[in-house]
Design a protein around this motif. Structure first.
Motif, mmCIF file in Angstrom:
data_model
loop_
_atom_site.group_PDB
_atom_site.id
_atom_site.type_symbol
_atom_site.label_atom_id
_atom_site.label_comp_id
_atom_site.label_asym_id
_atom_site.label_seq_id
_atom_site.Cartn_x
_atom_site.Cartn_y
_atom_site.Cartn_z
ATOM 1 N N UNK A 74 0.865 -1.180 0.000
ATOM 2 C CA UNK A 74 0.000 0.000 0.000
ATOM 3 C C UNK A 74 0.899 1.227 0.000
ATOM 4 N N UNK A 75 0.739 2.085 -1.010
ATOM 5 C CA UNK A 75 1.569 3.276 -1.141
ATOM 6 C C UNK A 75 0.850 4.498 -0.577
ATOM 7 N N UNK A 76 1.565 5.248 0.228
ATOM 8 C CA UNK A 76 1.038 6.487 0.800
ATOM 9 C C UNK A 76 1.872 7.643 0.284
ATOM 10 N N UNK A 77 1.233 8.656 -0.250
ATOM 11 C CA UNK A 77 1.958 9.826 -0.749
ATOM 12 C C UNK A 77 1.192 11.090 -0.390
ATOM 13 N N UNK A 78 1.917 12.184 -0.285
ATOM 14 C CA UNK A 78 1.280 13.468 -0.013
ATOM 15 C C UNK A 78 0.687 14.013 -1.304
ATOM 16 N N UNK A 79 -0.498 14.602 -1.196
ATOM 17 C CA UNK A 79 -1.147 15.202 -2.364
ATOM 18 C C UNK A 79 -0.350 16.443 -2.784
ATOM 19 N N UNK A 80 0.086 16.487 -4.052
ATOM 20 C CA UNK A 80 0.827 17.649 -4.550
ATOM 21 C C UNK A 80 0.057 18.415 -5.616
ATOM 22 N N UNK A 81 -1.032 17.814 -6.115
ATOM 23 C CA UNK A 81 -1.806 18.499 -7.144
ATOM 24 C C UNK A 81 -1.305 18.272 -8.551
ATOM 25 N N UNK A 82 -0.381 17.327 -8.751
ATOM 26 C CA UNK A 82 0.057 17.055 -10.116
ATOM 27 C C UNK A 82 1.346 16.270 -10.240
ATOM 28 N N UNK A 83 2.328 16.529 -9.367
ATOM 29 C CA UNK A 83 3.620 15.861 -9.483
ATOM 30 C C UNK A 83 3.510 14.349 -9.287
ATOM 31 N N UNK A 118 -3.549 9.104 -1.491
ATOM 32 C CA UNK A 118 -2.925 10.422 -1.350
ATOM 33 C C UNK A 118 -3.540 11.118 -0.147
ATOM 34 N N UNK A 119 -2.682 11.654 0.696
ATOM 35 C CA UNK A 119 -3.131 12.285 1.933
ATOM 36 C C UNK A 119 -2.728 13.754 1.919
ATOM 37 N N UNK A 120 -3.637 14.690 2.259
ATOM 38 C CA UNK A 120 -3.253 16.106 2.363
ATOM 39 C C UNK A 120 -2.111 16.285 3.354
ATOM 40 N N UNK A 121 -1.173 17.151 2.990
ATOM 41 C CA UNK A 121 0.001 17.365 3.820
ATOM 42 C C UNK A 121 -0.328 17.806 5.229
ATOM 43 N N UNK A 122 -1.388 18.598 5.399
ATOM 44 C CA UNK A 122 -1.761 19.084 6.726
ATOM 45 C C UNK A 122 -2.133 17.928 7.644
ATOM 46 N N UNK A 135 -9.775 14.868 -4.249
ATOM 47 C CA UNK A 135 -8.432 15.015 -3.698
ATOM 48 C C UNK A 135 -8.426 15.819 -2.414
ATOM 49 N N UNK A 136 -9.283 16.831 -2.349
ATOM 50 C CA UNK A 136 -9.454 17.641 -1.140
ATOM 51 C C UNK A 136 -10.934 17.631 -0.771
ATOM 52 N N UNK A 137 -11.225 17.216 0.438
ATOM 53 C CA UNK A 137 -12.599 17.236 0.930
ATOM 54 C C UNK A 137 -12.763 18.232 2.075
ATOM 55 N N UNK A 138 -11.654 18.794 2.530
ATOM 56 C CA UNK A 138 -11.657 19.708 3.668
ATOM 57 C C UNK A 138 -11.167 21.081 3.218
ATOM 58 N N UNK A 139 -11.941 22.147 3.457
ATOM 59 C CA UNK A 139 -11.541 23.473 2.976
ATOM 60 C C UNK A 139 -10.236 23.983 3.571
ATOM 61 N N UNK A 140 -9.974 23.663 4.836
ATOM 62 C CA UNK A 140 -8.734 24.142 5.451
ATOM 63 C C UNK A 140 -7.504 23.476 4.827
ATOM 64 N N UNK A 141 -7.603 22.187 4.533
ATOM 65 C CA UNK A 141 -6.491 21.493 3.874
ATOM 66 C C UNK A 141 -6.210 22.119 2.518
ATOM 67 N N UNK A 142 -7.269 22.447 1.779
ATOM 68 C CA UNK A 142 -7.090 23.066 0.468
ATOM 69 C C UNK A 142 -6.507 24.469 0.617
ATOM 70 N N UNK A 143 -6.946 25.186 1.644
ATOM 71 C CA UNK A 143 -6.428 26.534 1.884
ATOM 72 C C UNK A 143 -4.941 26.508 2.207
ATOM 73 N N UNK A 144 -4.505 25.472 2.922
ATOM 74 C CA UNK A 144 -3.074 25.295 3.199
ATOM 75 C C UNK A 144 -2.333 25.035 1.894
ATOM 76 N N UNK A 145 -2.901 24.188 1.043
ATOM 77 C CA UNK A 145 -2.280 23.872 -0.248
ATOM 78 C C UNK A 145 -2.156 25.116 -1.125
ATOM 79 N N UNK A 146 -3.184 25.955 -1.111
ATOM 80 C CA UNK A 146 -3.161 27.189 -1.899
ATOM 81 C C UNK A 146 -2.221 28.219 -1.278
ATOM 82 N N UNK A 147 -2.083 28.180 0.056
ATOM 83 C CA UNK A 147 -1.186 29.107 0.735
ATOM 84 C C UNK A 147 -1.876 30.327 1.306
ATOM 85 N N UNK A 148 -3.101 30.150 1.820
ATOM 86 C CA UNK A 148 -3.820 31.295 2.385
ATOM 87 C C UNK A 148 -4.091 31.150 3.876
#
Length: 330
Positions: A55-64, A81-85, A228-241
């Motif tokens: 079972x492979x676990x990787x951080x969600x990067x949005x493309x890489x 894929x797991x959100x980095x947060x 890929x993102x189901x949580x708004x805060x995780x996505x906000x971290x990914x976007x950088x806000x």
């Protein structure tokens, strides 16, 4: 719940993959591509790692990670894929660590959480097409902006020129690029309409003031239609806000600030949406006016961006158009 015999953590970057197998405590770094995957298969054979029991676990990067996902699907390897947060909160991973250490800790996270993790669904090919179209459209739009700026500057410097070859060439390039952008916009909307779920979410997101076509499309593409993102805060971290606390022990404390490692293109587009929302949304305009009494414009704009992300995820979760309660209450 299936128990995998091998848990493999992968730290993904544009050019390389750092891979760590938790059960045998072994690490390898490979190229992110076909050549690297051949090396990885030999490494697995050497260490007797059976991939269909892994079972492979990787951080969600949005493309890489897309090349790696395609490899996993071709070899029928389960992955998640797991959100980095989420990983950061659970394991204390920080971006200042080495890629090798991060890969090990991602594997450790997977080993400890395997009972709660489920494999990701196969990659949506429509999402990949959206990202490709949006990426190339961005290049054309950037080029178009350069041509317009050059034309404006030249006309300001030489207003007497009537049949200038440079001006004519720039005008021709501008018309050509505007036609290309229009073609890409049509292709993007055609792609959205092929998938009923993406079409519905697009229309829901567009009901929010400030969110235009590009922001709606990019949100769908980079959240993978909110899979890929189901949580708004995780996505906000990914976007950088979303700002983080910077502290160490009890003696070193810094002011909150957003991570410099974020998807800057998404953040830039969201900034345009926030400026538009401040202008056209009475509630956000009132909020921004109050906050700017004691905070900088940049800080306030960041807060507006986060509010827009919260609204986007809310309308998608409820599957209802955005309702302007501020207007109704007035």
């Amino acid at each position: 719940m299936k128990k995998w015999n091998y848990t493999i953590g992968i730290d993904v970057s544009k050019n390389t993959l750092d891979i760590h197998c938790a059960e045998i405590n072994q690490h390898i770094q490979i190229k992110n591509g076909t050549e690297g995957f051949r090396v990885f298969l030999k490494w697995c054979n050497t260490h007797k790692i059976i991939l269909n029991q892994s079972f492979m676990i990787m951080e969600y990067t949005g493309g890489y990670e897309y090349k790696l996902i395609q490899f996993c699907e071709s070899k029928q390897i389960q992955y998640s894929r797991i959100p980095g947060l989420e990983i950061k909160r659970s394991m204390g991973i920080t971006r200042g660590k080495t890629d090798q250490v991060d890969a090990g800790r991602i594997a450790q996270y997977g080993e400890e959480k395997h009972k709660q993790l489920t494999p990701d669904r196969p990659l949506n090919k429509g999402i990949i097409k959206l990202k490709e179209l949006l990426g190339f459209r961005k290049r054309i739009v950037r080029e178009l902006g350069g041509y317009k700026a050059s034309l404006k500057e030249r006309k300001a410097m030489y207003p007497e020129l009537k049949k200038d070859l440079i001006c004519k060439t720039l005008e021709s390039k501008i018309k050509e690029n505007e036609k290309v952008v229009a073609k890409f916009d049509k292709e993007l909307m055609d792609e959205i309409h092929k998938d009923e779920a993406m079409k519905t979410n697009y229309e829901l997101i567009r009901s929010i003031k400030g969110i235009g076509m590009v922001n709606a499309l990019m949100t769908i593409a980079y959240t993978e239609n909110f899979v890929g993102f189901t949580n708004p805060r995780s996505y906000a971290v990914y976007v950088g806000v979303v700002p983080f606390d910077y502290s160490s022990g009890t003696s070193i404390k810094g002011r909150k600030r957003v991570s410099s490692i974020a998807n800057k293109e998404l953040k830039q587009e969201l900034s345009q949406a926030a400026r538009s929302a401040i202008q056209w949304d009475p509630e956000l305009k009132s909020y921004a006016t109050r906050k700017m009494a004691n905070k900088s414009y940049g800080v306030v704009l960041n807060k507006i961006k986060f509010k827009l992300i919260l609204r986007i995820f809310a309308v998608v979760k409820r599957q209802e158009m955005y309702v302007d309660n501020y207007k109704n209450a007035a």
